[in-house]
Design a protein around this motif. Structure first.
Motif, short mmCIF file in Angstrom:
data_model
loop_
_atom_site.label_atom_id
_atom_site.label_comp_id
_atom_site.label_asym_id
_atom_site.label_seq_id
_atom_site.Cartn_x
_atom_site.Cartn_y
_atom_site.Cartn_z
N ALA A 262 1.70 2.39 -3.43
CA ALA A 262 0.57 3.05 -4.09
C ALA A 262 0.46 4.49 -3.62
CB ALA A 262 -0.72 2.29 -3.83
N ASP A 263 0.62 4.70 -2.32
CA ASP A 263 0.56 6.05 -1.76
C ASP A 263 1.67 6.93 -2.32
OD1 ASP A 263 -1.58 5.21 -0.24
OD2 ASP A 263 -0.38 4.84 1.56
N ALA A 264 2.87 6.35 -2.43
CA ALA A 264 4.01 7.10 -2.94
C ALA A 264 3.80 7.46 -4.41
CB ALA A 264 5.29 6.28 -2.77
N TYR A 265 3.24 6.54 -5.19
CA TYR A 265 2.97 6.82 -6.60
C TYR A 265 1.98 7.96 -6.74
CZ TYR A 265 1.82 6.26 -11.50
OH TYR A 265 1.63 6.49 -12.85
N ASN A 266 0.87 7.89 -6.00
CA ASN A 266 -0.14 8.94 -6.08
C ASN A 266 0.42 10.29 -5.67
OD1 ASN A 266 -2.40 7.48 -7.04
ND2 ASN A 266 -2.82 6.67 -5.00
N ALA A 267 1.25 10.30 -4.64
CA ALA A 267 1.85 11.55 -4.18
C ALA A 267 2.79 12.14 -5.24
CB ALA A 267 2.60 11.33 -2.87
N THR B 140 -4.99 9.90 -7.58
CA THR B 140 -5.71 9.42 -6.39
C THR B 140 -6.22 7.99 -6.60
OG1 THR B 140 -7.77 10.43 -7.21
CG2 THR B 140 -6.43 11.73 -5.67
N GLN C 138 0.82 -1.20 0.00
CA GLN C 138 0.00 0.00 0.00
C GLN C 138 0.86 1.26 0.00
OE1 GLN C 138 -3.70 0.57 0.26
NE2 GLN C 138 -2.82 2.52 -0.39
N LYS C 139 2.01 1.22 0.68
CA LYS C 139 2.88 2.38 0.75
C LYS C 139 3.38 2.78 -0.64
CE LYS C 139 4.51 1.48 5.47
NZ LYS C 139 5.68 1.18 6.31
N PRO D 153 -7.12 4.36 -6.06
CA PRO D 153 -7.18 3.44 -4.91
C PRO D 153 -6.44 2.15 -5.26
CG PRO D 153 -9.24 3.36 -6.13
CD PRO D 153 -8.41 4.44 -6.77
N ILE D 154 -5.96 1.45 -4.25
CA ILE D 154 -5.29 0.18 -4.50
C ILE D 154 -6.32 -0.88 -4.88
CG2 ILE D 154 -5.35 -0.74 -2.15
CD1 ILE D 154 -2.34 -1.54 -2.63
N TYR E 135 4.00 -0.90 -11.75
CA TYR E 135 2.68 -0.37 -11.42
C TYR E 135 1.67 -0.77 -12.50
CZ TYR E 135 5.16 2.45 -7.99
OH TYR E 135 5.94 2.87 -6.93
#
Length: 322
Positions: free
Chosen positions: A89-94, A99, A86-87, A101-102, A165
């Protein structure tokens, strides 16, 4: 002649000597060349690996493999452990300003590991198995970051190509849906129409559902154009599940064909729910679009918020639904 031959022989020996010295100059020092090889995911070289799956209760597969890049083949079996994080995915979105979702955990199965066999450069392909009906929303895009969690001791990992990804969404086939009959259709309401268009153009709202592509609905222009948005609501004559709409543009090169369109539905003709955004094309041809959310409805409405040519008006030859 003899001197010339000796000269050529000397030149040839000089070239061979230079080639030999060059070869010696690029030899990798320090023992085994394997230490210059790194394991990576080929799919990580692509920013986003996009997959559109069919929205069915069935398993669909995405291939996954690891590769050894560098100076030679694997000197031993290389164990590769995979992980979804999940981290990541968060890093990619940032990083990308997205935005996504996984991908829901219950919708997929992924092998935990693979092996790059001794003497080989790549692992056998394994597969991420996804069932879209297990938690995916229709047309919604999900991010699945697959990373190499660990590899065998003594083998290097390419940190820049460690994570791949995948952007996954579930869709349907437009050809699987038949348009509704318009025999019972009537116009419920509209923001404006233009009777001054006259015949055969029509200009009235009802011309959008008259099965005649030569006529069209046109927003008001006589006495001053009314600004965007422009809307048109239809009574289906019965309750149906709305999956999408069809459009046929005015059969001309005039500016004003619908571009950005919001689709809404209602069961009573008063309370409306938005079910999707459509981007129309600047064409006279027939267009067919899904809405994002399927709903049972007696009425549907299109609201044109912008048109091609940056006009205040809009027009449409035919409106349909399925």
């Amino acid at each position: 002649m003899i001197n010339k031959k000796i000269y050529c022989l000397a030149a040839a020996l000089a070239i061979l000597g230079a080639a030999a010295s060059c070869k010696k100059a690029i030899e990798i020092p320090g023992g085994s060349e394997s230490r210059y090889s790194m394991v990576y995911l080929p799919a990580a070289a692509t920013n986003l690996n996009t997959y559109i799956l069919r929205m069915t209760d069935s398993v669909q597969q995405i291939a996954l493999g690891a590769t050894l890049g560098g100076t030679g083949q694997a000197e031993k079996d290389i164990q590769v452990q995979y992980q979804v994080d999940q981290k990541m995915a968060d890093a990619y979105n940032a990083a990308k300003g997205t935005t996504y979702p996984i991908l829901p955990a219950g919708a997929y199965e992924m092998p935990a590991s693979t092996v790059i066999p001794k003497g080989q450069l790549s692992s056998p392909l394994v597969h991420i198995k996804i069932n879209p009906s297990k938690g995916l929303e229709l047309f919604k895009q999900y991010l699945l970051p697959v990373t190499i969690q660990s590899i065998s001791d003594g083998v290097q990992l390419n940190q820049n190509l460690r994570t791949a990804y995948y952007l996954v969404s579930a869709s349907l086939n437009l050809n699987d849906f038949t348009e509704f009959s318009r025999d019972k259709w009537t116009i419920l309401s509209y923001d404006s129409q233009e009777p001054a268009e006259g015949q055969p153009n029509g200009g009235l709202a009802l011309n959008a559902i008259d099965n005649n592509t030569a006529s069209f609905w046109h927003s008001k222009w006589n006495g001053g154009e009314t600004p965007m948005p422009h809307w048109l609501a239809v009574d289906l004559g019965e309750t149906k599940t709305l999956h999408g709409i069809t459009l046929i543009g005015r059969q001309s090169d005039n500016k004003g064909k619908p571009k950005d369109i919001t689709v809404a539905v209602s069961t009573n003709g008063t309370d409306w729910e938005d079910v999707g955004q459509v981007t129309g094309k600047d064409t006279n041809d027939k267009q067919k679009y899904f809405v994002t959310t399927f709903r049972e409805a007696r009425y549907f409405r299109i609201t044109v918020t912008s048109g091609y040519g940056d006009t205040r008006y809009t027009h449409l030859a035919e409106l349909g639904a399925f």
